[in-house]
Structure formats: C-alpha cells, structure tokens
Design a protein around this motif. Structure first.
Motif, PDB file in Angstrom:
ATOM      1  N   LYS A 117       0.817  -1.219   0.000  1.00 22.98           N
ATOM      2  CA  LYS A 117       0.000   0.000   0.000  1.00 22.98           C
ATOM      3  C   LYS A 117       0.856   1.276   0.000  1.00 22.98           C
ATOM      4  O   LYS A 117       0.382   2.355   0.353  1.00 22.98           O
ATOM      5  N   ILE A 118       2.092   1.152  -0.418  1.00 21.01           N
ATOM      6  CA  ILE A 118       2.971   2.312  -0.504  1.00 21.01           C
ATOM      7  C   ILE A 118       2.579   3.169  -1.709  1.00 21.01           C
ATOM      8  O   ILE A 118       2.320   2.643  -2.789  1.00 21.01           O
ATOM      9  N   GLU A 119       2.526   4.476  -1.507  1.00 25.39           N
ATOM     10  CA  GLU A 119       2.197   5.404  -2.589  1.00 25.39           C
ATOM     11  C   GLU A 119       3.462   5.774  -3.365  1.00 25.39           C
ATOM     12  O   GLU A 119       4.470   6.137  -2.776  1.00 25.39           O
ATOM     13  N   ILE A 120       3.360   5.682  -4.667  1.00 18.47           N
ATOM     14  CA  ILE A 120       4.427   6.138  -5.550  1.00 18.47           C
ATOM     15  C   ILE A 120       3.895   7.332  -6.327  1.00 18.47           C
ATOM     16  O   ILE A 120       2.849   7.240  -6.969  1.00 18.47           O
ATOM     17  N   GLN A 121       4.574   8.461  -6.243  1.00 16.26           N
ATOM     18  CA  GLN A 121       4.148   9.608  -7.041  1.00 16.26           C
ATOM     19  C   GLN A 121       4.922   9.623  -8.352  1.00 16.26           C
ATOM     20  O   GLN A 121       6.079   9.196  -8.400  1.00 16.26           O
ATOM     21  N   TYR A 122       4.266  10.088  -9.410  1.00 13.73           N
ATOM     22  CA  TYR A 122       4.915  10.119 -10.715  1.00 13.73           C
ATOM     23  C   TYR A 122       4.417  11.318 -11.516  1.00 13.73           C
ATOM     24  O   TYR A 122       3.354  11.900 -11.232  1.00 13.73           O
ATOM     25  N   SER A 123       5.182  11.698 -12.514  1.00 15.07           N
ATOM     26  CA  SER A 123       4.830  12.828 -13.379  1.00 15.07           C
ATOM     27  C   SER A 123       3.902  12.371 -14.494  1.00 15.07           C
ATOM     28  O   SER A 123       4.209  11.416 -15.207  1.00 15.07           O
ATOM     29  N   SER A 124       2.801  13.084 -14.649  1.00 15.50           N
ATOM     30  CA  SER A 124       1.845  12.737 -15.701  1.00 15.50           C
ATOM     31  C   SER A 124       1.911  13.698 -16.884  1.00 15.50           C
ATOM     32  O   SER A 124       1.251  13.479 -17.903  1.00 15.50           O
ATOM     33  N   LYS A 125       2.715  14.787 -16.744  1.00 17.50           N
ATOM     34  CA  LYS A 125       2.827  15.759 -17.837  1.00 17.50           C
ATOM     35  C   LYS A 125       4.270  16.246 -17.947  1.00 17.50           C
ATOM     36  O   LYS A 125       5.045  16.171 -16.990  1.00 17.50           O
ATOM     37  N   TYR A 126       4.600  16.758 -19.138  1.00 17.44           N
ATOM     38  CA  TYR A 126       5.870  17.459 -19.321  1.00 17.44           C
ATOM     39  C   TYR A 126       5.548  18.880 -19.723  1.00 17.44           C
ATOM     40  O   TYR A 126       4.804  19.122 -20.681  1.00 17.44           O
ATOM     41  N   PHE A 127       6.064  19.832 -18.973  1.00 18.09           N
ATOM     42  CA  PHE A 127       5.809  21.242 -19.241  1.00 18.09           C
ATOM     43  C   PHE A 127       6.947  21.798 -20.086  1.00 18.09           C
ATOM     44  O   PHE A 127       8.061  21.993 -19.599  1.00 18.09           O
ATOM     45  N   LYS A 128       6.647  22.036 -21.348  1.00 17.23           N
ATOM     46  CA  LYS A 128       7.612  22.619 -22.286  1.00 17.23           C
ATOM     47  C   LYS A 128       7.188  24.058 -22.512  1.00 17.23           C
ATOM     48  O   LYS A 128       6.310  24.353 -23.332  1.00 17.23           O
ATOM     49  N   LEU A 129       7.805  24.969 -21.777  1.00 10.08           N
ATOM     50  CA  LEU A 129       7.374  26.357 -21.804  1.00 10.08           C
ATOM     51  C   LEU A 129       8.336  27.265 -22.558  1.00 10.08           C
ATOM     52  O   LEU A 129       7.948  28.332 -23.024  1.00 10.08           O
ATOM     53  N   VAL A 130       9.603  26.859 -22.648  1.00  7.44           N
ATOM     54  CA  VAL A 130      10.611  27.684 -23.324  1.00  7.44           C
ATOM     55  C   VAL A 130      11.515  26.772 -24.151  1.00  7.44           C
ATOM     56  O   VAL A 130      11.497  25.541 -24.000  1.00  7.44           O
ATOM     57  N   ASP A 131      12.308  27.369 -25.018  1.00  7.18           N
ATOM     58  CA  ASP A 131      13.227  26.576 -25.848  1.00  7.18           C
ATOM     59  C   ASP A 131      14.421  26.054 -25.046  1.00  7.18           C
ATOM     60  O   ASP A 131      15.035  25.060 -25.411  1.00  7.18           O
ATOM     61  N   ASP A 132      14.749  26.749 -23.979  1.00 12.10           N
ATOM     62  CA  ASP A 132      15.912  26.389 -23.163  1.00 12.10           C
ATOM     63  C   ASP A 132      15.569  25.216 -22.249  1.00 12.10           C
ATOM     64  O   ASP A 132      14.711  25.325 -21.370  1.00 12.10           O
ATOM     65  N   ASP A 133      16.226  24.080 -22.439  1.00 10.99           N
ATOM     66  CA  ASP A 133      15.970  22.895 -21.622  1.00 10.99           C
ATOM     67  C   ASP A 133      16.932  22.768 -20.441  1.00 10.99           C
ATOM     68  O   ASP A 133      17.086  21.676 -19.868  1.00 10.99           O
ATOM     69  N   SER A 134      17.582  23.852 -20.039  1.00 13.31           N
ATOM     70  CA  SER A 134      18.486  23.812 -18.894  1.00 13.31           C
ATOM     71  C   SER A 134      17.735  23.372 -17.639  1.00 13.31           C
ATOM     72  O   SER A 134      16.548  23.666 -17.480  1.00 13.31           O
ATOM     73  N   HIS A 135      18.446  22.705 -16.756  1.00 12.60           N
ATOM     74  CA  HIS A 135      17.837  22.213 -15.520  1.00 12.60           C
ATOM     75  C   HIS A 135      17.814  23.265 -14.418  1.00 12.60           C
ATOM     76  O   HIS A 135      17.362  22.981 -13.309  1.00 12.60           O
ATOM     77  N   ASN A 136      18.308  24.459 -14.702  1.00  9.93           N
ATOM     78  CA  ASN A 136      18.347  25.521 -13.696  1.00  9.93           C
ATOM     79  C   ASN A 136      18.145  26.874 -14.360  1.00  9.93           C
ATOM     80  O   ASN A 136      18.344  27.022 -15.558  1.00  9.93           O
ATOM     81  N   ILE A 137      17.718  27.853 -13.556  1.00 12.44           N
ATOM     82  CA  ILE A 137      17.789  29.255 -13.952  1.00 12.44           C
ATOM     83  C   ILE A 137      18.976  29.830 -13.190  1.00 12.44           C
ATOM     84  O   ILE A 137      19.046  29.725 -11.959  1.00 12.44           O
ATOM     85  N   PHE A 138      19.904  30.436 -13.910  1.00 10.60           N
ATOM     86  CA  PHE A 138      21.126  30.923 -13.283  1.00 10.60           C
ATOM     87  C   PHE A 138      21.024  32.408 -12.956  1.00 10.60           C
ATOM     88  O   PHE A 138      20.397  33.171 -13.696  1.00 10.60           O
ATOM     89  N   PRO A 139      21.640  32.819 -11.859  1.00 11.74           N
ATOM     90  CA  PRO A 139      21.565  34.232 -11.473  1.00 11.74           C
ATOM     91  C   PRO A 139      22.419  35.109 -12.378  1.00 11.74           C
ATOM     92  O   PRO A 139      23.410  34.649 -12.949  1.00 11.74           O
ATOM     93  N   ASP A 140      22.029  36.367 -12.487  1.00  9.06           N
ATOM     94  CA  ASP A 140      22.862  37.346 -13.183  1.00  9.06           C
ATOM     95  C   ASP A 140      24.051  37.726 -12.304  1.00  9.06           C
ATOM     96  O   ASP A 140      25.138  38.018 -12.796  1.00  9.06           O
ATOM     97  N   VAL A 141      23.812  37.716 -11.001  1.00  8.23           N
ATOM     98  CA  VAL A 141      24.869  38.008 -10.025  1.00  8.23           C
ATOM     99  C   VAL A 141      24.935  36.825  -9.055  1.00  8.23           C
ATOM    100  O   VAL A 141      24.017  36.608  -8.266  1.00  8.23           O
ATOM    101  N   LEU A 142      26.011  36.051  -9.148  1.00  6.25           N
ATOM    102  CA  LEU A 142      26.170  34.878  -8.285  1.00  6.25           C
ATOM    103  C   LEU A 142      26.773  35.285  -6.944  1.00  6.25           C
ATOM    104  O   LEU A 142      27.861  35.862  -6.894  1.00  6.25           O
ATOM    105  N   ILE A 143      26.068  34.976  -5.871  1.00  5.01           N
ATOM    106  CA  ILE A 143      26.561  35.247  -4.521  1.00  5.01           C
ATOM    107  C   ILE A 143      26.317  34.004  -3.669  1.00  5.01           C
ATOM    108  O   ILE A 143      25.185  33.533  -3.570  1.00  5.01           O
ATOM    109  N   GLU A 144      27.370  33.472  -3.068  1.00  2.00           N
ATOM    110  CA  GLU A 144      27.278  32.297  -2.212  1.00  2.00           C
ATOM    111  C   GLU A 144      27.494  32.731  -0.760  1.00  2.00           C
ATOM    112  O   GLU A 144      28.628  33.004  -0.351  1.00  2.00           O
ATOM    113  N   PRO A 145      26.444  32.816   0.051  1.00  2.00           N
ATOM    114  CA  PRO A 145      26.638  33.160   1.464  1.00  2.00           C
ATOM    115  C   PRO A 145      27.489  32.115   2.169  1.00  2.00           C
ATOM    116  O   PRO A 145      27.429  30.925   1.843  1.00  2.00           O
TER     117      PRO A 145
END
Length: 373
Positions: free
Chosen positions: A326-354
């Motif tokens: 009775k364990i629940e497994i969650q899964y993706s039922s859709k793929y959201f293709k919203l932009v041409d860029d398939d990067s896995h992240n949005i990168f900052p314009d100014v990178l700051i690491e506290p």
C-alpha cells in the motif's frame, strides 16, 4: 507480509509505471529500468533482506529515473536536526537546544563515515535531475533513520554526527511530529529574510518595496488579495527599488503570482524602478515558473544561486498505490515545455554564495547587494 508480496509489488511497479508516467523511457532506458527492478527482486529473495528497507529499494529504482517528481517516501523516524548545503559543505541550521554549540558547525562524519563518502552512497536513493537540486536533497535526508541506518549499517535508534571541531553528538531518532526544543540560525538577528515560516509578506525598507514569497499558496489568515492591497499601499510611496525574494520557494500554484505580477508591471511602466529577484537552490516547481516570469516580464536582475529546477520539467503529480504494501508512488503525468531552453536551472545574473560566517553573524550578502545597488 511475506517476501512474495514485496516481489509482486516490484513486478506491479515495473509493469505499470512505464504506462502511467508521461515519458519514462525518455529518462531511463527500458533495459536499465527493468535490470534495476530485477536486481531489487534478487535482494528481496536474499535471506538477510529486512523488510523495513523495502522503501529504500523502491527509492533506488525511482532515483535512477532522474525525475524529482517521481519518487516515494522513506516512512522513517528522523533525528531532530536539519541541514543545509553551503558552498563548502553541510551545516546544521536547526538543532536541539542542548547541542546549540554545534549550530553552524560543518558536518564531517555521520556514524563514523566521512560525509563525502556517505553522500556518494546517499545519491542512490535521492531523486534529482541536476547538481544544484541534488545538494539540497542530500542535505534533507541526512537525518533520516532508514537512509542513514542502511548506508552506515547502523541498527541503533540514534545517529552520530561529527562536526569540524571534532565534537560528536548522538541524536535519538523520533517521529517527525514529536515536539522537541530546538534552536536555529533563523533566531539570529538579521536572518529574518531566510526564514520559511510565512508563505509571504511585504514591507517597506527605506525607498524599497521588499516582498518575501516563500510558498505559492494562499494563506487564509493573510490572503493574496490582502497582500496585493498592502503592495499597492507601499507603491503609492514611489519606491525606487523592488526586491522580490523567492528563496526557498518549493512551489504550489504558480498562477497565484499573476495578479502580483500585473500590479508590478504597471508600476514598472510608470516609474521604472530597479527590480531584483533573489533566488537559491531551494526554488522548485512553481517557484521556478514565477522566477522565469519575474526575469522576463519585469526584466529583473536575478541575484543569489541557481534554482533547483529548470523552467521545462516533468510534473503534475499523480499517484499509484502498490497492491500489497500500500505504498504510494508519485509520478509525473505531464511534461511542461514552456521555453526553448531545456536547462535544468535558472542561473543568477549576479552569483553570490553566502558563507556560514555570514549566516552565523546575521548577514545576508544576497539581500545586501540589492539594497546597495
């Protein structure tokens, strides 16, 4: 439940998940998926198999898919400590009061295992599709009874943590709902804007409108409509700078931000303020979509660290329940293709690491950069 039932559950998952997931074999080959499944069945057949680790075997299969929305839970107790990853390692941000002196100390070992070696093993049970999100997920499970116990072969009901000052503390694992007196970095004066306590709030700071937006979720005690009213009141004072702080926003309903965006767009057209958006690795799902809109519709400058997910992603979670456990497994039922860029992240314009020194002294270099520019 006998071993045959667990094997039936694995066979059920191997048969049905490819049919239900939006595009499973775009993420993992059929051969690899089935091969991992067969190896799990062999582990279950082994005479030394402990049923309490069945969830971890499931995670080892699901994590290989590399879809963060396709996963399950460990269902284990937790040590009452919470870690975050910074640029040079893992640090406790929340800890029992009795061990306050270890708050903000870099973790070097778990149950005697060097943290680098431990995390290499932990990766096998974590669902991630990029290095930034991996860091946050590894940190999240460093207190998990089953993951830590399985990797370190520890049968005790406690976890030992060794920090950079070579001090070791032992924390008993407990039900996550058990109340514990804890202290945290969020109690340090100056760290108010890192806290995840509130869904959102807005305030005026000098000639700046500051909006903290931690969850894409309406709050019945302080609704989005009330928030927008307060935003409009501050905008009447003609702020020269707008700071939108989305750090730690793991998502929800992305559409809730649309009316806020409309108000800010109108103000930008009329007044042309400087607009900044604060981001970090703990932005995920709808939080990423809102970040994208802020960047492109408000022309905001992104400051901080990369987000934990890209704009295009698998999602719209549905669940499948294994017939025996009775364990629940969650899964993706859709793929959201919203932009041409398939990067896995949005990168900052100014990178700051506290740094941990910043945090322990109540300094917020990401916010400070925006307030000074």
């Amino acid at each position: 439940m006998d071993k045959k039932k667990y094997i039936q559950d694995i066979e059920y998952l191997l048969q049905n998940l490819p049919l239900l997931h939006k595009d499973l074999y775009a993420l993992i080959t059929k051969e690899k998926f089935l091969s991992i499944g067969e190896s799990i069945i062999e582990k279950i057949k082994d005479k030394d198999f402990e049923t309490k680790y069945f969830n971890l075997l499931l995670l080892s299969l699901l994590s290989a898919i590399k879809d963060p929305h396709t996963s399950t839970y460990t269902n284990g107790r937790k040590a009452p400590i919470y870690f975050e990853w910074l640029s040079d390692g893992y640090y406790p941000f929340i800890i029992p009061e009795d061990y306050e002196e270890s708050l903000g100390k870099r973790l070097i070992k778990i149950n005697g295992i060097d943290i680098e070696r431990f995390c290499k093993e932990e990766e096998k049970y974590i669902a991630f599709d990029n290095e930034e999100f991996k860091k946050t997920e590894l940190a999240r499970f460093l207190n998990d009874e089953y993951i830590v116990g399985y990797i370190s072969q520890n049968t005790e009901d406690s976890i030992r943590y060794t920090f950079e000052d070579n001090k070791t503390i032992s924390l008993k694992v407990i039900d996550p709902n058990t109340p514990v007196k804890q202290t945290s970095i969020y109690r340090i004066e100056g760290n108010k804007y890192l806290d995840m306590k509130y869904n959102y709030f807005v305030e005026k700071k000098d000639s700046t409108l500051y909006l903290k937006y931690t969850r894409c979720q309406d709050d019945s005690e302080y609704t989005i409509k009330e928030l927008i009213k307060d935003i409009k009141n501050i905008l009447e004072n003609n702020p020269e700078r707008i700071i939108l702080d989305l750090r730690n926003n793991l998502g929800g309903d992305s559409s809730l931000f649309s009316p806020i965006l409309s108000v800010l767009k109108a103000y930008k057209r009329a007044n042309n303020p400087r607009i900044y958006c604060l981001i970090n690795r703990r932005i995920f799902s709808s939080g990423v979509l809102n970040t994208y809109d802020i960047k492109h519709k408000l022309k905001a400058i992104l400051v901080g660290q990369p987000t934990g997910q890209g704009v295009n992603h698998y999602g719209e979670i549905k669940k499948i329940i294994l017939p025996n456990s009775k364990i629940e497994i969650q899964y993706s039922s859709k793929y959201f293709k919203l932009v041409d860029d398939d990067s896995h992240n949005i990168f900052p314009d100014v990178l700051i690491e506290p740094t941990i020194t910043d945090i322990m002294s109540g300094k917020d270099p990401v916010l400070d950069y925006c307030m000074k520019n």
